[in-house]
Enzyme design. Structure first.
Site, short mmCIF file in Angstrom:
data_model
loop_
_atom_site.label_atom_id
_atom_site.label_comp_id
_atom_site.label_asym_id
_atom_site.label_seq_id
_atom_site.Cartn_x
_atom_site.Cartn_y
_atom_site.Cartn_z
N LEU A 44 0.83 -1.21 0.00
CA LEU A 44 0.00 0.00 0.00
C LEU A 44 0.86 1.25 0.00
O LEU A 44 0.64 2.17 -0.79
CB LEU A 44 -0.91 -0.01 1.23
N HIS A 267 -1.40 -11.01 17.14
CA HIS A 267 -2.82 -10.94 16.81
C HIS A 267 -3.58 -12.04 17.53
O HIS A 267 -3.18 -13.19 17.48
CB HIS A 267 -3.00 -11.08 15.29
N ARG A 332 -6.07 -5.68 20.58
CA ARG A 332 -5.34 -6.89 20.24
C ARG A 332 -4.36 -7.35 21.31
O ARG A 332 -4.31 -8.52 21.67
CB ARG A 332 -4.57 -6.67 18.94
N GLU A 427 4.62 0.05 7.31
CA GLU A 427 5.04 -0.78 8.44
C GLU A 427 6.56 -0.72 8.64
O GLU A 427 7.05 -1.01 9.72
CB GLU A 427 4.58 -2.24 8.22
#
Lengths: 652, 258, 261
Positions: A44, A267, A332, A427
């Protein structure tokens, strides 16, 4: 020591970005095409940055190790993307998204960056919708929203269970358009193996063509890394097998500081490990927690029983019990740790005892199977494929898994690292999520960086550079970098060892997971560092790489990546060891609330929740490479909060 | 369980290839097909042989990197999943499994089971986009999209670009891929301005890449990991006919800058 | 012109040509069947019909040439597409993939070739009236008198005598079966190629293709079968058989005719 200047603009928080855009130097349209920018990665952040920079008129070169930019691992994000559109009229705003993200990150992110992220989030949705991203719609044709992990408003936009793929295809289509019109030159099957630094500035990269093995040099006026996170250091993770840290690690070794490597996200809803052969953990979208209820048996003896035979009263819906306000939607890090706690108590389910139930029986009773199928059909089908179990009949088994890394290369407000000319997006950088990332925020950050932030800030650096003075690829620094790449390749191929890189990767992953996973201790980390060091020594003695340099060679690719993970894993542990507090995804057992703490007695937190130490650790740890065999240098960037008061993160 | 693998080995595009037979070590039925190959490769590497090259990445059925024709079927025996989501429990102990690369002129072989699928990207470059500059988009809710159109567009947009449709088609045709891309954008209001230019450019590029034509056998639909429907091919045929009838746009008369 | 050439240059355009020519040929097949079913009426019925057609030579030849052109277009395009399709996969699979596809769809070129061969025979058999290929004799000598008193070629007798030959009937039946297979896929595909399909109409189109191809098979098969089984025109055939000259006797005459040119 590196100089870390965060370059946060002055002025009130909500106006910083506006002011900064105005005060950033621009480049004359006629001159833009003279500047050459390298963008590594096409997820992205990479795709959107490459496309947008080309639209502005720069000469852009995009490098991906995949055969196509569309395959970058952003493609796998399932749940959605946040934006402060307040289309649901439920009280959302830029400020609320900002606050939720700062709080979600356990007050370890930069205020100004996060606020900017919340501001541009609305533009992202506009941009993507205009590109033809098929977001879910209501019957009236308006965009649909849902609430997502840890948020009390519905601000998540989604495209079935494949928001990541659809957003990536949108960015990829923009990239395609600019490849077609010549703005971007796309280099695929091209893996960056080193960063070239000339006179302290990032001016190029060394690339290996994965099809032919050819090593090439590429120069530029600026280098943008958008190469993703380093979670595959753990070997077993929800990352793609190919995801690697080589680009950012080699940049680190060339002088870029590495920020907060210990902030890793586990996660909570992944399919449990089933055996030693396993190559990858599969994530089940967090959206499942909207309707699924998480539980384990109250009694250890019930763990091996058929869940249908366990009476309602013998079940412990522990998230609802511990965090009544958020229940199954707790963030999370909290949900993951709670799962670990109940499993450590011996109440885990499944063959390995490392699992908890995610039960849809109530949802099916309340909504009907049809509705559940409509919402989660593809996820249930995926679960069935992998486990051969029917989640409509029996509860899903889930367990936390390595998923995302909040840490990454240190960048300033302009997304530029301490190495001038090196920009880091998505990231791969450390900037926006603090110590924990909220669901549906990774897509937001990647696209914010690529579409809106970098294209506005990069001109500030480029304006100081003269494109006609760009170092040529015969410069000594290029030659040295290429030789260093060749040396590593030769060393790997000529090593007459007996063990495959994959087996080392497995061993490394186990070490890091064990010593620097969901719960960390001083002793464990020290032991981890020692063992990783030993393993690295073993690696260079015993690794065996098949094939040759001048061909398609997956063993060689993998060997280089594992070598970098070996070093990165150690830094990860070092950072975790130095950070003597708990925050977000970084949980040090020594620093947790106990029943004697005032916060617990006030009912703000539970015993066992993370305990921050703002007085000592409210800073970004930016590690600087000091040379082979030397301990890295710790630089600190203090986190100054002007708007928000750091407080105890309560989800009760 | 154990299986016998008959795998296509080919060092490079220009060297001849052949099938080689390998006995797998003991396997767990819960392994994925790719994990089985990992295990076989570890054994090969430990024996000093070169591991089998195969494409893979996300291993959760969404990136479209994995390929393989398993016993004559792209992505293996199951419907609606990619090779990476195929599990060994779909095979029986003692099975002989034939593993081949995707075969098509437009997908030149790289090594063993790896092929080059950049032709699909070039089709996308030809027109698989909506020309919207960053920053020039209106508010997202200004564009209303009927839910059924959005849903249908999403059905098409699910395509992961793996190329199994090409591998399965007896004509190595990429029609399902192109149709999915054309339909996704063509179904949305945002995609209308370039609708006819897009379909023309993408189909012409598809032809130029050397893919075969569609003879409506339906194999593509049957192997598609996202079960994309042949309906979209009809939709594309319709759009392409309309584009042909409209013809090329009238050239713009020269007008100097003001 | 440019759009026609660009039509033919693209694989999709060629599919349109296949579908459009296929549609027209299908319509002809239906019309031809309706005409031929008149054989179940009196001999005068079909003879009058044949006479009517022959009395409009412009129309007749227009249609004939048109059909020929359609067939040529259909065949040439099919061959071109098949060559391109073959070229798209230079290396075959060890296990050729076959799942998911209806088997009819994989043999369109084969069934098409059989049909083409049949058309050639059929034209030689009943249109060009080549003696020596029908197993009976020279059809050219068959003559009938219409109710109006006009003399005309006795088409009814020709059909009836023709299908009393077992191998002719068998060949026709085989050809009809092959046509059935060809249409079974082709009829539905025409809609697909021309873009007339969605999730609602596709099942209906497939049903139509099935029903139409079965109806055509039954209709066409009924004629030779009922004649061969002597259900139709057996008595009439006997009264006409004497008019036939054995093919062997005719040939020298034909040869002389050529020499006379």
């Amino acid at each position: 020591m590196a100089t870390l200047n965060s370059n946060i603009p002055a002025g009130p928080l909500a106006q910083k970005w506006e002011h900064h855009k105005f005060s950033t130097k621009l480049i004359n349209p006629a001159n833009k095409r003279k500047y050459k920018i390298i963008v590594v990665g096409a997820g992205l952040a990479g795709s959107s940055a490459a496309a947008t920079l080309a639209e502005l008129g720069y000469e852009v070169h995009n490098f991906v190790f995949h055969d196509s930019p569309r395959r970058a691992h952003s493609v796998a994000a399932q749940g959605g993307i946040n934006a402060a559109k307040n289309y649901q009229n439920d009280g959302d705003s830029v400020h609320r998204l900002f606050y939720d993200t700062i709080k979600g990150g356990d007050f370890r992110a930069r205020e100004a960056n996060v606020h900017r992220l919340a501001e541009v989030s609305v533009n992202i949705i506009d941009q993507c919708a205009a590109q033809g991203v098929p977001f879910a719609r209501e019957y009236g044709g308006l965009l649909d929203n849902r609430s997502f992990g840890g948020a009390q408003v519905s601000r998540t936009f989604y495209a079935r269970g494949q928001t990541g793929q659809q957003l990536l295809l949108g960015a990829y289509s923009a990239l395609c358009r600019n490849i077609a019109n010549g703005g971007v030159k796309s280099h695929t099957h091209a893996e960056m193996l080193d960063l070239v630094v000339v006179d302290g500035h990032a001016k190029g990269i060394i690339v290996r063509n994965l099809q032919t093995g050819e090593i090439t040099r590429h120069n530029a006026d600026a280098v943008v890394l958008a190469t993703g996170g380093y979670g595959n250091a753990y070997n077993l993770s929800t990352y793609a097998r190919g995801s690697n840290a080589t680009a950012i690690w080699r940049a680190y070794k060339r002088g870029a500081c590495f920020g907060n490597p210990c902030y890793t996200q586990i996660h909570p809803t992944c399919i449990p490990v089933s055996g030693d052969y396993q190559s990858k953990l599969t994530l089940m979208s967090e959206s499942l927690r909207n309707d699924g209820r998480v539980w384990v048996p109250k009694k250890k003896d019930d763990c091996k029983r058929n869940p249908a035979d366990i009476a309602e009263s013998d079940r412990d819906y522990y998230l609802e019990r511990m965090y009544p306000a958020f229940g199954n939607l707790a963030p999370r890090d909290i949900a993951s740790r709670a799962a670990k706690v109940v499993c450590d108590e011996g109440r885990g389910i499944g063959e390995t005892g490392l699992g908890v139930y995610l039960d849809f029986a109530d949802a099916i009773k309340r909504l009907g199977e049809g509705k559940v199928r409509e919402r989660y059909g593809n996820l249930f089908a995926m679960y069935h494929e992998i486990t051969n179990e029917d989640a409509y009949q029996t509860p899903m088994r889930i367990y936390p898994a390595m998923h995302y890394t909040m840490g990454g290369l240190w960048v300033d407000y302009n997304l530029m690292s301490n190495l001038p000319g090196l920009f880091v997006l998505g990231e791969a950088n450390f900037s926006d999520h603090g110590a924990n990332r909220l669901g549906a925020s990774a897509l937001m950050q990647g696209l914010a960086d690529g579409y809106f932030v970098l294209p506005a800030t990069i001109s500030g650096y480029l304006a100081t550079q003269k494109p006609d003075k760009r170092p040529a690829t015969d410069n000594a620094a290029f030659k040295q970098a290429e030789e260093s790449v060749q040396t590593i390749t030769k060393r790997l191929l000529n090593n007459k060892g007996s063990r495959t890189p994959a087996s080392f990767h497995k061993a490394l992953g186990k070490l890091i997971w064990e010593h620097c996973g969901m719960a960390r201790t001083k002793a464990g980390l020290e032991r981890g560092i020692k063992l990783i060091g030993e393993l690295r020594e073993q690696y260079w003695k015993h690794v065996k790489v098949a094939g040759e340099a001048g061909e398609w060679n997956q063993s060689l690719e993998n060997a280089g990546r594992v070598a970098d993970f070996m070093e990165l894993g150690e830094l990860l542990c070092r950072d975790a060891l130095h950070r003597e507090e708990s925050c977000g995804g970084h949980f040090r057992e020594e620093y947790q609330y106990t029943k004697n703490d005032a916060e617990v007695q006030q009912g703000l937190v539970n015993p066992g929740d993370v305990k921050r130490r703002d007085d000592v650790f409210a800073y970004v740890a930016a590690w600087e490479y000091a040379g082979e065999g030397k301990a890295p240098v710790l630089n600190k960037e203090p986190l100054v909060y002007e708007e928000v008061k750091m407080s105890t993160r309560s989800y009760k | 369980m154990k299986v016998t693998l008959k795998v296509w080995r080919q060092k490079s595009r220009n060297t001849p290839g052949e099938f080689k037979t390998y006995e797998s070590p003991a396997l767990n039925p819960n392994m994925s097909f790719l994990e089985m190959l990992d295990v076989v490769n570890e054994e090969l590497a430990n024996r000093g042989e070169e591991p089998i090259a195969f494409d893979h990445d996300c291993r959760e059925g969404i990136c479209g990197t994995c390929s393989l024709v398993i016993d004559g079927k792209p992505h293996g025996p199951h419907q609606g999943v990619a090779t990476c989501q195929t599990y060994m429990r779909s095979f029986k102990n003692g099975d002989e499994i034939v593993v081949e690369p995707f075969r098509a002129r437009a997908f030149p072989l790289v090594k063993d089971l790896v092929v080059d699928r950049k032709a699909l990207d070039r089709i996308q470059h030809a027109g698989g986009f909506i020309s919207v500059r960053t920053g020039s988009a209106p508010d997202a809710n200004n564009i209303l999209v009927p839910k059924e159109n959005a849903d249908l567009a999403m059905d098409a947009a699910q395509c992961i670009g793996c190329g199994a449709c090409v591998a399965a088609c007896k004509n190595a045709s990429a029609m399902l891929f192109v149709a999915a891309k054309v339909s996704h954008l063509g179904l949305l209001p945002q995609g209308q301005p370039e609708r006819h230019r897009r379909v023309k450019a993408m189909v012409d590029q598809m032809d130029a890449e050397g893919f075969g034509g569609c003879t409506v056998t339906g194999s593509c639909e049957a192997v598609c990991p996202k079960e994309i429907s042949l309906d979209f091919i009809a939709r594309m045929n319709r759009d392409y006919a309309a584009a042909l009838i409209r013809g090329e746009p009238k050239p713009i008369a020269g007008s100097g800058a003001g | 012109m440019s759009s026609i050439s660009s039509l033919y240059k693209s694989s999709l355009g060629q599919k349109y040509v296949m579908a459009a020519s296929g549609t027209l040929l299908f319509l002809f097949v239906v019309g031809h069947l309706v005409g031929n079913l008149q054989v179940f009426g009196s001999p005068e019925l079909i003879n009058t019909y044949a006479h009517f057609l022959k009395s409009k030579p412009l129309l007749l030849w227009g249609v004939r040439l048109g059909l020929l052109a359609l067939v040529a277009l259909h065949v040439i395009t099919a061959v071109q597409l098949s060559l391109a399709n073959k070229a798209a996969r230079p290396v075959e699979y060890a296990k050729p993939p076959t799942y998911g596809s209806a088997w009819q769809s994989r043999y369109m070129l084969g069934t098409g070739s059989v049909i083409a061969a049949f058309v050639v025979y059929h034209l030689a058999h009943f249109t060009a009236l080549l003696p020596g290929i029908n197993g009976v004799g020279d059809f050219r000598t068959l003559e009938a008198t219409l109710p109006g008193g006009e003399k005309t070629h006795d088409v009814y007798a020709m059909i009836v005598l023709g299908f009393q030959v077992w191998w002719v009937t068998l060949f026709y039946l085989v050809a009809q079966a092959v046509l059935f297979i060809h249409l079974g896929h082709g009829l539905a595909s025409m809609f697909q190629s021309l873009g007339f399909r969605n999730h609602i109409w596709w099942p209906r189109i497939q049903l139509f293709a099935k029903v139409a191809s079965i109806a055509i098979f039954i209709g066409y098969a009924l004629i030779p079968v009922s004649i061969y089984l002597r259900v139709v025109g057996a008595d009439y055939a006997e009264t006409k058989r004497f008019e036939l000259k054995p093919a062997a006797l005719v040939e020298p005459a034909a040869a002389t005719g050529k020499e006379a040119k």
